[in-house]
Design a protein around this motif. Sequence first.
Motif, PDB file in Angstrom:
ATOM      1  N   GLY A 171      45.205  24.737  48.372  1.00  0.00           N
ATOM      2  CA  GLY A 171      46.553  24.566  47.845  1.00  0.00           C
ATOM      3  C   GLY A 171      46.602  24.483  46.324  1.00  0.00           C
ATOM      4  O   GLY A 171      47.649  24.701  45.716  1.00  0.00           O
ATOM      5  N   TYR A 172      45.470  24.178  45.712  1.00  0.00           N
ATOM      6  CA  TYR A 172      45.405  24.066  44.250  1.00  0.00           C
ATOM      7  C   TYR A 172      44.949  25.357  43.577  1.00  0.00           C
ATOM      8  O   TYR A 172      44.846  25.418  42.362  1.00  0.00           O
ATOM      9  CB  TYR A 172      44.468  22.925  43.852  1.00  0.00           C
ATOM     10  CG  TYR A 172      44.964  21.587  44.318  1.00  0.00           C
ATOM     11  CD1 TYR A 172      45.986  20.932  43.643  1.00  0.00           C
ATOM     12  CD2 TYR A 172      44.434  20.986  45.457  1.00  0.00           C
ATOM     13  CE1 TYR A 172      46.462  19.706  44.075  1.00  0.00           C
ATOM     14  CE2 TYR A 172      44.902  19.767  45.899  1.00  0.00           C
ATOM     15  CZ  TYR A 172      45.916  19.128  45.205  1.00  0.00           C
ATOM     16  OH  TYR A 172      46.388  17.917  45.641  1.00  0.00           O
ATOM     17  N   GLN A 173      44.680  26.393  44.368  1.00  0.00           N
ATOM     18  CA  GLN A 173      44.167  27.657  43.833  1.00  0.00           C
ATOM     19  C   GLN A 173      45.052  28.242  42.742  1.00  0.00           C
ATOM     20  O   GLN A 173      44.534  28.669  41.707  1.00  0.00           O
ATOM     21  CB  GLN A 173      43.947  28.657  44.979  1.00  0.00           C
ATOM     22  CG  GLN A 173      43.310  29.959  44.565  1.00  0.00           C
ATOM     23  CD  GLN A 173      44.304  31.008  44.101  1.00  0.00           C
ATOM     24  OE1 GLN A 173      45.509  30.932  44.385  1.00  0.00           O
ATOM     25  NE2 GLN A 173      43.837  31.972  43.357  1.00  0.00           N
ATOM     26  N   ALA A 208      45.520  29.407  36.973  1.00  0.00           N
ATOM     27  CA  ALA A 208      46.252  29.226  35.717  1.00  0.00           C
ATOM     28  C   ALA A 208      45.362  28.596  34.659  1.00  0.00           C
ATOM     29  O   ALA A 208      45.384  29.003  33.487  1.00  0.00           O
ATOM     30  CB  ALA A 208      47.493  28.368  35.948  1.00  0.00           C
ATOM     31  N   ALA A 209      44.561  27.614  35.036  1.00  0.00           N
ATOM     32  CA  ALA A 209      43.645  26.978  34.082  1.00  0.00           C
ATOM     33  C   ALA A 209      42.636  27.989  33.551  1.00  0.00           C
ATOM     34  O   ALA A 209      42.354  28.025  32.343  1.00  0.00           O
ATOM     35  CB  ALA A 209      42.934  25.794  34.731  1.00  0.00           C
ATOM     36  N   PRO A 253      48.619  35.964  37.599  1.00  0.00           N
ATOM     37  CA  PRO A 253      48.563  34.882  36.616  1.00  0.00           C
ATOM     38  C   PRO A 253      48.328  33.491  37.183  1.00  0.00           C
ATOM     39  O   PRO A 253      47.977  32.579  36.444  1.00  0.00           O
ATOM     40  CB  PRO A 253      49.943  34.944  35.964  1.00  0.00           C
ATOM     41  CG  PRO A 253      50.828  35.447  37.055  1.00  0.00           C
ATOM     42  CD  PRO A 253      49.981  36.422  37.823  1.00  0.00           C
ATOM     43  N   GLY A 254      48.554  33.287  38.462  1.00  0.00           N
ATOM     44  CA  GLY A 254      48.489  31.939  39.003  1.00  0.00           C
ATOM     45  C   GLY A 254      49.774  31.189  38.681  1.00  0.00           C
ATOM     46  O   GLY A 254      50.816  31.786  38.388  1.00  0.00           O
ATOM     47  N   ASP A 265      55.495  35.276  34.215  1.00  0.00           N
ATOM     48  CA  ASP A 265      55.565  36.368  35.196  1.00  0.00           C
ATOM     49  C   ASP A 265      56.200  35.899  36.495  1.00  0.00           C
ATOM     50  O   ASP A 265      56.911  36.666  37.171  1.00  0.00           O
ATOM     51  CB  ASP A 265      54.184  36.947  35.491  1.00  0.00           C
ATOM     52  CG  ASP A 265      53.679  37.885  34.426  1.00  0.00           C
ATOM     53  OD1 ASP A 265      54.499  38.394  33.620  1.00  0.00           O
ATOM     54  OD2 ASP A 265      52.461  38.131  34.378  1.00  0.00           O
ATOM     55  N   ASN A 266      55.966  34.668  36.872  1.00  0.00           N
ATOM     56  CA  ASN A 266      56.524  34.133  38.115  1.00  0.00           C
ATOM     57  C   ASN A 266      58.048  34.042  38.053  1.00  0.00           C
ATOM     58  O   ASN A 266      58.720  34.186  39.066  1.00  0.00           O
ATOM     59  CB  ASN A 266      55.927  32.764  38.419  1.00  0.00           C
ATOM     60  CG  ASN A 266      54.437  32.836  38.645  1.00  0.00           C
ATOM     61  OD1 ASN A 266      53.903  33.863  39.060  1.00  0.00           O
ATOM     62  ND2 ASN A 266      53.739  31.758  38.352  1.00  0.00           N
TER      63      ASN A 266
END
Length: 130
Positions: free
Chosen positions: A9-11, A16-17, A119-120, A125-126
């Motif tokens: 769930g943190y992917q 992003a990091a 991009p995460g 972009d999101n």
Amino acid sequence: MKLFEGLAGYQPFALAALRIMTALQFIEHGTQKLFNLPVGDHAGTMSALSLTAAILEFGGGILLVLGLFTRPVAFLLSGEMAIAYFMAHMPQSFFPVNNGGDAAISFCFIFFYLVFAGPGALALDNRRGA
């Protein structure tokens, strides 16, 4: 393995990091060439090729930090780093540890990964629906 099941769930945040921290390091290469900041040996009179690389590093890095046009920018920067490696580093030695090309290779493949991964989290972009 149950120990790692909750990490999926943190992917998007881990991605992003990776994107943001890699881009911040990349911007530093551009600012050193363009503004001699931080002070180093890479500033000064630049060829058209060096100036192009500096602009790509600075401008492309900023776009990646923001997560804006991530996939096309990452593709362009991945290619820039491949060219940089083969033009500047490979002729010095076959081995990256001896030719100073470690960073160029890492940047190249991280940016290439971003082309496919996107991009995460925490990316403009999101909001654009890209």
